[in-house]
Design a protein around this motif. Structure first.
Motif, PDB file in Angstrom:
ATOM      1  N   LEU A 184      38.950  40.685  34.169  1.00  0.00           N
ATOM      2  CA  LEU A 184      38.991  41.819  35.005  1.00  0.00           C
ATOM      3  C   LEU A 184      39.690  42.930  33.977  1.00  0.00           C
ATOM      4  O   LEU A 184      40.000  43.038  32.955  1.00  0.00           O
ATOM      5  CB  LEU A 184      40.030  41.535  36.021  1.00  0.00           C
ATOM      6  N   VAL A 185      39.380  44.266  34.723  1.00  0.00           N
ATOM      7  CA  VAL A 185      39.836  45.591  34.349  1.00  0.00           C
ATOM      8  C   VAL A 185      40.697  46.319  35.348  1.00  0.00           C
ATOM      9  O   VAL A 185      40.372  45.949  36.512  1.00  0.00           O
ATOM     10  CB  VAL A 185      38.724  46.466  34.017  1.00  0.00           C
ATOM     11  N   SER A 186      41.860  46.668  34.877  1.00  0.00           N
ATOM     12  CA  SER A 186      42.949  47.396  35.789  1.00  0.00           C
ATOM     13  C   SER A 186      43.172  48.742  35.346  1.00  0.00           C
ATOM     14  O   SER A 186      43.588  48.880  34.065  1.00  0.00           O
ATOM     15  CB  SER A 186      43.919  46.508  36.028  1.00  0.00           C
ATOM     16  N   THR A 187      43.055  49.687  36.264  1.00  0.00           N
ATOM     17  CA  THR A 187      43.356  50.897  35.868  1.00  0.00           C
ATOM     18  C   THR A 187      44.403  51.817  36.676  1.00  0.00           C
ATOM     19  O   THR A 187      44.775  51.050  37.838  1.00  0.00           O
ATOM     20  CB  THR A 187      42.216  51.657  35.854  1.00  0.00           C
ATOM     21  N   GLY A 188      44.659  53.052  36.209  1.00  0.00           N
ATOM     22  CA  GLY A 188      45.568  53.913  36.956  1.00  0.00           C
ATOM     23  C   GLY A 188      45.075  55.093  37.406  1.00  0.00           C
ATOM     24  O   GLY A 188      43.689  55.023  37.722  1.00  0.00           O
ATOM     25  N   HIS A 189      45.707  55.990  37.129  1.00  0.00           N
ATOM     26  CA  HIS A 189      45.161  57.616  37.497  1.00  0.00           C
ATOM     27  C   HIS A 189      44.542  57.939  38.648  1.00  0.00           C
ATOM     28  O   HIS A 189      44.738  59.233  38.960  1.00  0.00           O
ATOM     29  CB  HIS A 189      43.818  57.671  36.203  1.00  0.00           C
ATOM     30  N   ILE A 190      44.083  57.112  39.394  1.00  0.00           N
ATOM     31  CA  ILE A 190      43.210  57.459  40.686  1.00  0.00           C
ATOM     32  C   ILE A 190      44.289  57.576  41.776  1.00  0.00           C
ATOM     33  O   ILE A 190      43.728  58.023  43.045  1.00  0.00           O
ATOM     34  CB  ILE A 190      41.933  56.814  41.088  1.00  0.00           C
ATOM     35  N   HIS A 191      45.471  57.112  41.561  1.00  0.00           N
ATOM     36  CA  HIS A 191      46.527  57.316  42.878  1.00  0.00           C
ATOM     37  C   HIS A 191      46.075  56.499  44.058  1.00  0.00           C
ATOM     38  O   HIS A 191      46.165  57.366  45.126  1.00  0.00           O
ATOM     39  CB  HIS A 191      46.979  58.587  42.967  1.00  0.00           C
ATOM     40  N   GLN A 192      45.452  55.528  43.956  1.00  0.00           N
ATOM     41  CA  GLN A 192      44.687  54.811  45.081  1.00  0.00           C
ATOM     42  C   GLN A 192      44.371  53.410  44.672  1.00  0.00           C
ATOM     43  O   GLN A 192      44.150  53.114  43.587  1.00  0.00           O
ATOM     44  CB  GLN A 192      43.701  55.559  45.795  1.00  0.00           C
ATOM     45  N   GLU A 193      44.285  52.667  45.767  1.00  0.00           N
ATOM     46  CA  GLU A 193      43.576  51.273  45.365  1.00  0.00           C
ATOM     47  C   GLU A 193      42.161  51.289  45.211  1.00  0.00           C
ATOM     48  O   GLU A 193      41.753  51.879  45.876  1.00  0.00           O
ATOM     49  CB  GLU A 193      43.973  50.246  46.472  1.00  0.00           C
ATOM     50  N   ASP A 237      43.546  28.682  33.527  1.00  0.00           N
ATOM     51  CA  ASP A 237      42.041  28.240  33.371  1.00  0.00           C
ATOM     52  C   ASP A 237      41.395  29.576  33.458  1.00  0.00           C
ATOM     53  O   ASP A 237      40.033  29.289  33.401  1.00  0.00           O
ATOM     54  CB  ASP A 237      41.752  27.280  34.410  1.00  0.00           C
ATOM     55  N   GLY A 238      41.977  30.786  33.333  1.00  0.00           N
ATOM     56  CA  GLY A 238      41.323  31.897  33.278  1.00  0.00           C
ATOM     57  C   GLY A 238      40.785  32.610  34.669  1.00  0.00           C
ATOM     58  O   GLY A 238      40.283  33.808  34.701  1.00  0.00           O
ATOM     59  N   SER A 239      41.197  31.915  35.619  1.00  0.00           N
ATOM     60  CA  SER A 239      41.007  32.516  37.108  1.00  0.00           C
ATOM     61  C   SER A 239      42.340  33.527  37.333  1.00  0.00           C
ATOM     62  O   SER A 239      43.349  33.158  36.688  1.00  0.00           O
ATOM     63  CB  SER A 239      40.983  31.435  38.046  1.00  0.00           C
ATOM     64  N   PHE A 240      42.236  34.206  38.417  1.00  0.00           N
ATOM     65  CA  PHE A 240      43.288  34.957  38.773  1.00  0.00           C
ATOM     66  C   PHE A 240      43.461  35.313  40.321  1.00  0.00           C
ATOM     67  O   PHE A 240      42.169  35.276  40.852  1.00  0.00           O
ATOM     68  CB  PHE A 240      43.406  36.290  37.662  1.00  0.00           C
ATOM     69  N   SER A 241      44.375  35.823  40.867  1.00  0.00           N
ATOM     70  CA  SER A 241      44.418  36.301  42.101  1.00  0.00           C
ATOM     71  C   SER A 241      45.368  37.771  41.873  1.00  0.00           C
ATOM     72  O   SER A 241      46.090  37.895  40.937  1.00  0.00           O
ATOM     73  CB  SER A 241      45.056  35.296  43.065  1.00  0.00           C
ATOM     74  N   THR A 242      45.140  38.610  42.832  1.00  0.00           N
ATOM     75  CA  THR A 242      45.746  39.951  42.654  1.00  0.00           C
ATOM     76  C   THR A 242      45.814  40.566  44.136  1.00  0.00           C
ATOM     77  O   THR A 242      45.229  40.273  44.978  1.00  0.00           O
ATOM     78  CB  THR A 242      44.999  40.825  41.728  1.00  0.00           C
ATOM     79  N   GLN A 243      46.969  41.246  44.563  1.00  0.00           N
ATOM     80  CA  GLN A 243      47.238  42.034  45.649  1.00  0.00           C
ATOM     81  C   GLN A 243      48.173  43.212  45.264  1.00  0.00           C
ATOM     82  O   GLN A 243      49.008  43.249  44.485  1.00  0.00           O
ATOM     83  CB  GLN A 243      47.947  40.947  46.623  1.00  0.00           C
ATOM     84  N   VAL A 244      47.661  44.097  46.184  1.00  0.00           N
ATOM     85  CA  VAL A 244      48.527  45.527  46.190  1.00  0.00           C
ATOM     86  C   VAL A 244      49.523  45.542  47.035  1.00  0.00           C
ATOM     87  O   VAL A 244      49.352  45.000  48.298  1.00  0.00           O
ATOM     88  CB  VAL A 244      47.507  46.628  46.135  1.00  0.00           C
ATOM     89  N   TYR A 245      50.601  46.029  46.848  1.00  0.00           N
ATOM     90  CA  TYR A 245      51.867  46.071  47.660  1.00  0.00           C
ATOM     91  C   TYR A 245      52.363  47.434  47.980  1.00  0.00           C
ATOM     92  O   TYR A 245      52.224  48.286  46.911  1.00  0.00           O
ATOM     93  CB  TYR A 245      52.950  45.189  47.294  1.00  0.00           C
ATOM     94  N   TRP A 246      52.660  47.844  48.805  1.00  0.00           N
ATOM     95  CA  TRP A 246      53.169  49.038  49.404  1.00  0.00           C
ATOM     96  C   TRP A 246      54.633  49.079  50.064  1.00  0.00           C
ATOM     97  O   TRP A 246      54.963  48.264  50.362  1.00  0.00           O
ATOM     98  CB  TRP A 246      52.294  49.718  50.628  1.00  0.00           C
ATOM     99  N   LEU A 247      55.417  50.075  49.480  1.00  0.00           N
ATOM    100  CA  LEU A 247      56.557  50.313  49.987  1.00  0.00           C
ATOM    101  C   LEU A 247      56.566  50.552  51.509  1.00  0.00           C
ATOM    102  O   LEU A 247      55.549  51.036  51.957  1.00  0.00           O
ATOM    103  CB  LEU A 247      57.483  51.378  49.384  1.00  0.00           C
ATOM    104  N   ASP A 248      57.759  50.448  52.111  1.00  0.00           N
ATOM    105  CA  ASP A 248      57.600  50.752  53.666  1.00  0.00           C
ATOM    106  C   ASP A 248      57.429  52.175  53.948  1.00  0.00           C
ATOM    107  O   ASP A 248      57.095  52.576  55.091  1.00  0.00           O
ATOM    108  CB  ASP A 248      58.964  50.230  54.296  1.00  0.00           C
ATOM    109  N   GLU A 249      57.967  53.013  53.194  1.00  0.00           N
ATOM    110  CA  GLU A 249      58.021  54.449  53.348  1.00  0.00           C
ATOM    111  C   GLU A 249      57.529  55.269  52.358  1.00  0.00           C
ATOM    112  O   GLU A 249      57.642  54.889  51.156  1.00  0.00           O
ATOM    113  CB  GLU A 249      59.709  55.049  53.898  1.00  0.00           C
ATOM    114  N   ILE A 250      56.939  56.735  52.799  1.00  0.00           N
ATOM    115  CA  ILE A 250      56.596  57.517  52.008  1.00  0.00           C
ATOM    116  C   ILE A 250      57.785  58.032  51.188  1.00  0.00           C
ATOM    117  O   ILE A 250      58.849  57.921  51.497  1.00  0.00           O
ATOM    118  CB  ILE A 250      55.787  58.656  52.742  1.00  0.00           C
ATOM    119  N   ALA A 251      57.440  58.323  49.779  1.00  0.00           N
ATOM    120  CA  ALA A 251      58.386  59.123  48.910  1.00  0.00           C
ATOM    121  C   ALA A 251      58.948  60.075  49.810  1.00  0.00           C
ATOM    122  O   ALA A 251      58.675  61.133  50.094  1.00  0.00           O
ATOM    123  CB  ALA A 251      57.713  59.245  47.451  1.00  0.00           C
ATOM    124  N   ALA A 252      60.422  60.070  49.509  1.00  0.00           N
ATOM    125  CA  ALA A 252      61.414  61.232  50.241  1.00  0.00           C
ATOM    126  C   ALA A 252      60.979  62.513  49.561  1.00  0.00           C
ATOM    127  O   ALA A 252      60.957  62.626  48.479  1.00  0.00           O
ATOM    128  CB  ALA A 252      62.791  60.956  49.773  1.00  0.00           C
TER     129      ALA A 252
END
Ligand SMILES: [Fe+2]
Length: 261
Positions: A184-193, A237-252
């Motif tokens: 897998l490849v995981s990135t940032g920069h785009i500020h979205q899932e 064994d080289g397999s993986f699982s992944t999930q995105v989590y969100w905070l409850d509230e938008i940043a103050a």
């Protein structure tokens, strides 16, 4: 099993009372760490995928170290377009925090690439970076590999963001396609899932720890979404699982009406 917490695009500022788009990014980063550890108790590793700092002074990076201290967890980091690699390398190699590019951890290899073009917000992988990647993949040809890099290597649906994606991503994708151990490849920069695939290799984008960009937008726009993070469970064994989590509230303090930063 290797349990990784990916946090990205913290955009930390040097002073405690400074804000970006109305958000105190240091507090937002702290809130993400706090919720992630409360929800998941333990991580083997924290992975910071670029734009650690908005103003890349030693003070900004020191603020990150101060926040990480409480969690006593190994941490790998790589630069984004807003970072200063020299300052980052100096400050972010401290105890169990490292900005080194290749790591063998348990059954996995983690490769952290630098997609920065100094002085530009755009991404590219230099010949040296691609050579390094190829060498690592050839050297560890049977080790399941996670590649982390700041800029996206596949387009989002946001045309204004995609002008900044890795310019020579075809070369990068061509390399990883030839090495079946790249899981897998995981990135940032785009500020979205983002969740896409390139020849069966998952290409993931992780939300920022401060604020998000509106999906499918042709121009800069802030989304009405809270800070987020990603959890990656890498199995032996080289397999993986992944999930995105969100905070409850938008940043103050977030001011979505602002037109860029
Ligand atoms: Fe960025």
């Amino acid at each position: 099993m290797l349990k990784i917490l990916q946090i990205t695009d913290m955009h930390i500022l040097p002073e405690a009372d400074e804000t970006l788009m109305g958000v105190n990014t240091d507090e937002s980063f702290a809130a993400v760490l706090n919720q992630a550890f409360r929800q998941h108790q333990h991580f083997d590793l924290i992975l910071l995928t670029g734009d650690l700092a908005q103003t890349p002074t030693p003070k900004s990076y020191q603020r990150i170290i101060n926040r990480l201290k409480a969690y006593n967890t190994a941490c790998l980091c790589l630069p984004g377009n807003h970072d200063d690699t020299e300052v980052m390398d100096k400050v972010m190699n401290n105890g169990n925090i490292s900005s080194a590019k290749a790591h063998k951890i348990e059954n996995w290899q983690i490769i952290c690439l630098n997609s920065q073009i100094p002085g530009s917000a755009d991404g590219a992988l230099s010949p040296a970076e691609l050579e390094f990647l190829t060498r690592q993949l050839e050297k560890h040809s049977t080790t399941p590999t996670l590649i982390a890099v700041h800029h996206n290597c596949l387009p989002t649906e946001c045309s204004w963001l995609d002008t900044m994606m890795i310019k020579n991503s075809e070369e990068f994708l061509h390399i990883i396609r030839q090495h079946s151990q790249v899981k897998l490849v995981s990135t940032g920069h785009i500020h979205q899932e983002m969740k896409r695939k390139y020849h069966n290799i998952p290409i993931l984008g992780t939300p920022a720890s401060c604020f998000q960009f509106k999906q499918e937008s042709s121009q800069f726009a802030i989304d009405n979404k809270p800070p987020g993070y990603r959890v990656l469970n890498l199995e032996n064994d080289g397999s993986f699982s992944t999930q995105v989590y969100w905070l409850d509230e938008i940043a103050a303090g977030l001011n979505p009406a602002l037109q860029g930063y």
